[in-house]
Design a protein around this motif. Structure first.
Motif, PDB file in Angstrom:
ATOM      1  N   ILE A   8       0.842  -1.205   0.000  1.00 16.29           N
ATOM      2  CA  ILE A   8       0.000   0.000   0.000  1.00 16.29           C
ATOM      3  C   ILE A   8       0.875   1.252   0.000  1.00 16.29           C
ATOM      4  CG2 ILE A   8      -1.667   1.328   1.348  1.00 16.29           C
ATOM      5  CD1 ILE A   8      -2.793  -1.384   2.319  1.00 16.29           C
ATOM      6  N   ALA A   9       1.935   1.220   0.813  1.00 13.52           N
ATOM      7  CA  ALA A   9       2.831   2.381   0.896  1.00 13.52           C
ATOM      8  C   ALA A   9       3.483   2.659  -0.447  1.00 13.52           C
ATOM      9  CB  ALA A   9       3.892   2.142   1.966  1.00 13.52           C
ATOM     10  N   LEU A  10       3.986   1.602  -1.089  1.00 17.58           N
ATOM     11  CA  LEU A  10       4.652   1.775  -2.382  1.00 17.58           C
ATOM     12  C   LEU A  10       3.682   2.268  -3.441  1.00 17.58           C
ATOM     13  CD1 LEU A  10       6.952  -1.398  -2.399  1.00 17.58           C
ATOM     14  CD2 LEU A  10       7.654   0.976  -2.062  1.00 17.58           C
ATOM     15  N   ARG A  11       2.449   1.722  -3.438  1.00 20.53           N
ATOM     16  CA  ARG A  11       1.448   2.169  -4.411  1.00 20.53           C
ATOM     17  C   ARG A  11       1.088   3.633  -4.178  1.00 20.53           C
ATOM     18  NH1 ARG A  11      -2.491  -3.149  -3.889  1.00 20.53           N
ATOM     19  NH2 ARG A  11      -1.247  -4.547  -5.208  1.00 20.53           N
ATOM     20  N   ASN A  12       0.951   4.002  -2.921  1.00 21.75           N
ATOM     21  CA  ASN A  12       0.570   5.386  -2.613  1.00 21.75           C
ATOM     22  C   ASN A  12       1.687   6.357  -2.993  1.00 21.75           C
ATOM     23  OD1 ASN A  12      -1.344   7.295  -1.271  1.00 21.75           O
ATOM     24  ND2 ASN A  12       0.405   7.594   0.091  1.00 21.75           N
ATOM     25  N   LEU A  13       2.929   5.961  -2.705  1.00 24.32           N
ATOM     26  CA  LEU A  13       4.062   6.822  -3.075  1.00 24.32           C
ATOM     27  C   LEU A  13       4.191   6.947  -4.590  1.00 24.32           C
ATOM     28  CD1 LEU A  13       6.730   5.583  -0.486  1.00 24.32           C
ATOM     29  CD2 LEU A  13       5.447   7.727  -0.425  1.00 24.32           C
ATOM     30  N   TRP A  14       3.910   5.859  -5.315  1.00 21.62           N
ATOM     31  CA  TRP A  14       3.978   5.901  -6.776  1.00 21.62           C
ATOM     32  C   TRP A  14       2.841   6.730  -7.355  1.00 21.62           C
ATOM     33  CZ3 TRP A  14       7.242   5.406 -10.498  1.00 21.62           C
ATOM     34  CH2 TRP A  14       6.792   5.273 -11.819  1.00 21.62           C
ATOM     35  N   LYS A  15       1.655   6.624  -6.753  1.00 15.80           N
ATOM     36  CA  LYS A  15       0.501   7.384  -7.228  1.00 15.80           C
ATOM     37  C   LYS A  15       0.784   8.885  -7.157  1.00 15.80           C
ATOM     38  CE  LYS A  15      -4.418   8.153  -6.264  1.00 15.80           C
ATOM     39  NZ  LYS A  15      -5.562   7.807  -5.372  1.00 15.80           N
ATOM     40  N   HIS A  16       1.432   9.314  -6.075  1.00 21.19           N
ATOM     41  CA  HIS A  16       1.774  10.734  -5.894  1.00 21.19           C
ATOM     42  C   HIS A  16       3.278  10.912  -6.098  1.00 21.19           C
ATOM     43  CE1 HIS A  16      -2.256  11.421  -4.259  1.00 21.19           C
ATOM     44  NE2 HIS A  16      -2.073  10.365  -3.483  1.00 21.19           N
ATOM     45  N   ARG A  17       3.779  10.412  -7.237  1.00 23.04           N
ATOM     46  CA  ARG A  17       5.225  10.371  -7.435  1.00 23.04           C
ATOM     47  C   ARG A  17       5.870  11.757  -7.525  1.00 23.04           C
ATOM     48  NH1 ARG A  17       2.620   7.621 -11.344  1.00 23.04           N
ATOM     49  NH2 ARG A  17       2.431   8.517 -13.433  1.00 23.04           N
ATOM     50  N   THR A  18       5.126  12.748  -8.014  1.00 25.15           N
ATOM     51  CA  THR A  18       5.706  14.096  -8.056  1.00 25.15           C
ATOM     52  C   THR A  18       6.029  14.579  -6.652  1.00 25.15           C
ATOM     53  OG1 THR A  18       4.474  14.642 -10.060  1.00 25.15           O
ATOM     54  CG2 THR A  18       5.352  16.487  -8.764  1.00 25.15           C
ATOM     55  N   HIS A  19       5.054  14.405  -5.748  1.00 21.71           N
ATOM     56  CA  HIS A  19       5.268  14.832  -4.367  1.00 21.71           C
ATOM     57  C   HIS A  19       6.294  13.941  -3.673  1.00 21.71           C
ATOM     58  CE1 HIS A  19       0.915  16.329  -4.907  1.00 21.71           C
ATOM     59  NE2 HIS A  19       1.772  17.296  -5.200  1.00 21.71           N
ATOM     60  N   THR A  20       6.310  12.666  -4.040  1.00 19.62           N
ATOM     61  CA  THR A  20       7.305  11.755  -3.471  1.00 19.62           C
ATOM     62  C   THR A  20       8.709  12.192  -3.846  1.00 19.62           C
ATOM     63  OG1 THR A  20       5.741   9.894  -3.555  1.00 19.62           O
ATOM     64  CG2 THR A  20       8.094   9.366  -3.370  1.00 19.62           C
ATOM     65  N   VAL A  21       8.901  12.534  -5.119  1.00 19.88           N
ATOM     66  CA  VAL A  21      10.217  12.987  -5.577  1.00 19.88           C
ATOM     67  C   VAL A  21      10.622  14.263  -4.851  1.00 19.88           C
ATOM     68  CG1 VAL A  21      11.481  13.922  -7.549  1.00 19.88           C
ATOM     69  CG2 VAL A  21      10.081  11.876  -7.824  1.00 19.88           C
ATOM     70  N   ILE A  22       9.677  15.192  -4.704  1.00 21.95           N
ATOM     71  CA  ILE A  22       9.970  16.444  -4.004  1.00 21.95           C
ATOM     72  C   ILE A  22      10.416  16.163  -2.574  1.00 21.95           C
ATOM     73  CG2 ILE A  22       8.910  18.521  -3.035  1.00 21.95           C
ATOM     74  CD1 ILE A  22       7.257  18.747  -5.597  1.00 21.95           C
ATOM     75  N   ASN A  23       9.699  15.272  -1.896  1.00 19.23           N
ATOM     76  CA  ASN A  23      10.056  14.939  -0.517  1.00 19.23           C
ATOM     77  C   ASN A  23      11.400  14.231  -0.419  1.00 19.23           C
ATOM     78  OD1 ASN A  23       7.934  16.011   1.020  1.00 19.23           O
ATOM     79  ND2 ASN A  23       6.598  14.295   0.546  1.00 19.23           N
ATOM     80  N   VAL A  24      11.622  13.266  -1.296  1.00 15.68           N
ATOM     81  CA  VAL A  24      12.871  12.501  -1.255  1.00 15.68           C
ATOM     82  C   VAL A  24      14.060  13.408  -1.559  1.00 15.68           C
ATOM     83  CG1 VAL A  24      14.215  10.702  -2.404  1.00 15.68           C
ATOM     84  CG2 VAL A  24      11.847  10.258  -1.760  1.00 15.68           C
ATOM     85  N   VAL A  25      13.942  14.223  -2.615  1.00 15.82           N
ATOM     86  CA  VAL A  25      15.043  15.129  -2.972  1.00 15.82           C
ATOM     87  C   VAL A  25      15.290  16.134  -1.849  1.00 15.82           C
ATOM     88  CG1 VAL A  25      15.760  16.965  -4.547  1.00 15.82           C
ATOM     89  CG2 VAL A  25      14.721  14.884  -5.456  1.00 15.82           C
ATOM     90  N   GLY A  26      14.209  16.704  -1.324  1.00 11.13           N
ATOM     91  CA  GLY A  26      14.357  17.688  -0.258  1.00 11.13           C
ATOM     92  C   GLY A  26      15.019  17.107   0.980  1.00 11.13           C
TER      93      GLY A  26
END
Length: 803
Positions: A8-26
């Protein structure tokens, strides 16, 4: 269950991948930056703490007041002080004098340039540098003994055993034989005491003349207290000691000088060894300010806070989108603890990935970071137990702060209300707005600090010093050559060269040369019942011409006057003012046991950095060695001129490394610390702005998505694109403006405090606050307006179709 949650976590992070990338990079950038700055600060704070009894080791310093009541501290001690301390203060376990110098080392036909320090035999007892070979009690028992470092042993002797072997050391103007009696471990990078070899202080050329003089100071003294003796106990004994041996000085001072903070005219105090690295007052400004270290930590914390703010804002903004999921899970029997664990688990997963990427970035950028900020970080620094502990605790703290509140916020939705579709977040919360204000306040603070530091550094570099340092080459003479002889040889070599304007010499370099050495001689004496204090500078003929110093009264030194090299001096205008003479030419001064006649007055010039106020200067040709050869070259072809000078020097000293450098480069090196700090702030400001804009962009996307139908209705009712863009942007711009208002007074106070470190400084420029605010507003507007324009241009039919 864990596997289900992970999917579920991986699917949710992939669904909102733009925000995931922003969070990971930040978070990755924040972790990498924070770790590097923390390691740098930890390294600086670790100086001298490796010594076994560091808490019992102290450096002595005098504290007295100037006429105006300001403190005048000095760590420079007289030769007879150490023997007197050993004889009269039983609370001391060991005492050593230390004189820093670089000396020539010769074995056979090979010559080396090494850091040969003069000290007492107790050096090996005060400090816990390991003695690899030799006896700690006898290694420096004789004046002809020398203890060398492991590194020097490899350089000079290779695989031979150095013990018992002979070396020649250049002491003052001659070579003297020494016998190796010990090998000491190399000093670590975080040691204030640095050396290649140790010899007895009695070998110094001036020791016989000044060994009984209490008014001549030229070295540091370190003491080691016996177990159970406190600094307060010893300082009481030292006050009586000071009153005894400096009685005449104290009596003279009682006429015109106020007492120090302890109520005495003169006090001999103790500075902990672990504070010496941070001493910016008694060390002629060579120490590193603790404020600099704390600033590094604060900048790292700022960047980490901004990344956490982005994470919290994005997660809360996404919470409404997950409200239905939470409602369904609650209706199926899931408890809040389970839901909290699942959502917080996603945070943990994301933070773990960010930490791993951040560690990789930090390790990969280590060489660049060390070069840029003059650090000494290595891979081993990452693997130390305390670093791993702090990193782990920081990681847990970030995951708890960044993931804890959003997880709690998402789990508190009412299941019934959610399933009825009554949950919405049309109005942004106070928390989100406060966090956006905080991150832009931090960004504006860093922008202002960067601009002010840049202005101050530019001011320092461009402020007239009273000399013309352009096109002047400074060459360190070193310990292998006699300075006066080397100067005359350089003159002979460069005579009639069209690219050479003039040649002179000096005992003190201007700026920080490639040899890294710094020296200063000052005299305090009485002149017609006036207390006079000045820099005592050894120069040679053509010094004024070479450095472009203006002659105001009288004449310059000249070979036609035989007394110029014996008993004549030039003085600066401020020195003439201090003497109280409007026309001092022809007058006599007596700074020591010798009388000098003033033959000329020169304009004031800065001999040292603008951190300190320029002292009056006396220029003379009779006392002290020539340590630097100064060559003014024609401006047409500086590269060719440097090669000409280098060739001349190679002919004079073929075995010595040429360390010539232009004076303007030397003066720039005076302000390397400020330049590094400015670079850190500008880099941090760039990172902070980038992270803030990434967060603002993501929040704008989510906010606009939640107002899609509102935008559609407004367009149907006739709203223009401009009005909609303004509507969507103004709320964010208000928050940015509030951040600017909060940051400005904080930045003004912080920079005002920083500028107090300089005797010469700029007035706080008002325009930097406006410029920082404009930059923040423009950047925020560009970030938000893209999404606002895109939303305003969307066909309203698409927005209202699902209604």
């Amino acid at each position: 269950m864990f596997r289900s949650y992970l999917k579920i976590a991986l699917r949710n992070l992939w669904k909102h991948r733009t925000h995931t990338v922003i969070n990971v990079v930040g978070l990755a950038v924040a972790f990498a930056t924070g770790l590097l700055l923390f390691l740098t600060s930890a390294f600086e704070l670790s100086y001298d703490r490796f010594h076994t009894d560091a808490d019992r080791i102290f450096r002595l310093y005098f504290e007295e007041n100037n006429r105006d009541g300001t403190s005048n501290n000095s760590a420079s001690m007289p030769y007879p002080l150490t023997p007197a301390l050993k004889a009269e203060i039983p609370e001391l376990e060991a005492v050593t004098r230390i004189i820093w110098s670089s000396g020539g080392v010769r074995r056979g036909d090979q010559t080396y340039r090494k850091m040969v320090r003069s000290c007492d035999a107790d050096f090996l007892k005060v400090f816990s540098f390991p003695l690899k070979k030799g006896n700690i009690n006898s290694a420096l028992a004789d004046l002809s003994n020398i203890v060398i470092s492991e590194n020097m042993a490899k350089d000079v002797f290779g695989k031979e055993d150095p013990i018992g072997k002979s070396l020649q050391i250049r002491v003052d103007d001659g070579w003297r034989p020494f016998v190796v009696t010990g090998i000491i471990g190399d000093f670590p990078d975080n040691s204030t005491q640095q050396y290649d070899a140790l010899i007895r202080v009695e070998n110094k050329g001036d020791y016989a003349e000044y060994k009984s003089r209490w008014d001549h100071t030229n070295h540091d003294v370190f003491v080691k207290l016996k177990p159970g003796v406190t600094p307060a106990m010893l300082e009481r004994r030292l006050q009586a000691f000071t009153n005894k041996y400096f009685a005449s000085d104290i009596k003279e001072r009682e006429k015109d000088y106020p007492k120090n903070r302890l109520g005495y005219q003169k006090s001999l105090l103790l500075m902990p060894l672990t504070d010496v690295h941070f001493d910016t007052e008694t060390g002629n400004g060579q120490g590193v300010s603790r404020m600099y270290i704390y600033t590094l930590l604060l900048v790292g914390l700022f960047i980490l806070v901004i990344a956490c703010i982005n994470f919290i804002n994005l997660t809360i903004a996404q919470a409404v989108g997950r409200a239905r999921e939470v409602g369904v899970r609650k209706s199926l029997g899931a408890g809040r603890a389970q839901l909290f664990g699942q959502i917080w688990g996603e945070t943990f997963l994301l933070c773990s990935v960010s930490l791993l990427i951040g560690l990789g970035v930090a390790w990969g950028s280590l060489p660049t970071f060390n070069q840029l900020f003059s650090s000494h970080l290595k891979l081993d620094n990452f693997l130390q137990a305390d670093v791993l502990t702090v990193t782990g605790l920081s990681f847990l703290l970030v995951t708890l702060i960044a993931g804890g509140y959003p997880s709690w916020f998402a789990t508190r939705f009412n299941a019934v209300e959610v399933l009825k579709g009554k949950v919405s977040m049309k109005r942004p919360g106070v928390l989100r707005n406060s966090l956006i204000v905080a991150q832009f306040a931090i960004a504006c603070l860093l922008i202002v600090c960067t601009l002010v530091m840049g202005q101050q550094i530019t001011y320092l570099r461009e402020k007239p010093m009273g000399i013309n340092e352009e096109q002047v080459i400074s060459i360190p003479v070193g310990q292998d050559l006699d300075g006066a002889t080397a100067l005359q040889q350089v003159r002979n070599q460069l005579a009639n060269k069209p690219s050479i304007v003039s040649v002179s010499g000096s005992g003190v370099n201007i700026g920080s040369g490639l040899d890294g050495n710094s020296s200063r001689m000052m005299f305090g004496f009485a002149y017609k019942k006036r207390d006079v204090r000045c820099d005592w500078l050894r120069i040679d003929f053509d010094y004024l011409k070479t450095l472009g110093v203006k002659l105001v009264q009288g004449r310059d030194f000249s070979p036609t006057f035989g007394t110029d090299t014996v008993s004549s001096v030039l003085i600066s205008e401020s020195m003439a003012k201090q003497l109280g003479e409007s026309n001092p030419v022809g007058k006599f001064i007596k700074p020591d046991q010798k009388q000098y006649q003033i033959v000329g007055v020169v304009s004031d010039f800065n001999l040292y950095s603008l951190h300190q106020k320029a002292e009056p200067i006396t220029l003379q040709m009779s006392d002290g060695p020539i340590s630097y050869v100064l060559v003014r070259v024609a401006p047409q072809n500086l590269t060719s001129a440097m090669e000409t000078v280098k060739a001349a020097w190679s002919a004079i000293a073929p075995k010595q490394e040429f360390q010539g450098s232009f004076l303007n480069e030397n003066t720039d090196r005076w302000y390397r610390r400020e330049q590094r700090l400015s670079t850190i702030f500008s880099t941090a400001a760039g990172i902070a702005i980038l992270l803030s804009c990434m967060g603002l962009f993501a929040i704008a996307v989510l906010s606009i998505e939640q107002r899609t139908k509102e935008i559609g209705v407004r367009k149907v009712l006739g709203a223009s694109v401009a009005s909609i863009v303004g509507l969507l942007s103004k709320d964010f711009l208000k928050l940015v403006l509030i951040g600017i208002v909060i940051a400005s007074p904080v930045a003004w106070w912080a920079m005002s405090q920083w500028l107090t470190n300089f005797a010469y400084k700029i007035d706080m420029p008002w325009w930097v606050f406006i410029l920082a605010g404009v930059l923040a507003v423009v950047i925020a507007l560009l970030t938000v307006s893209y999404q606002s324009i895109r939303a305003a241009l969307t066909n309203p039919v698409k927005s209202l179709r699902s209604e």
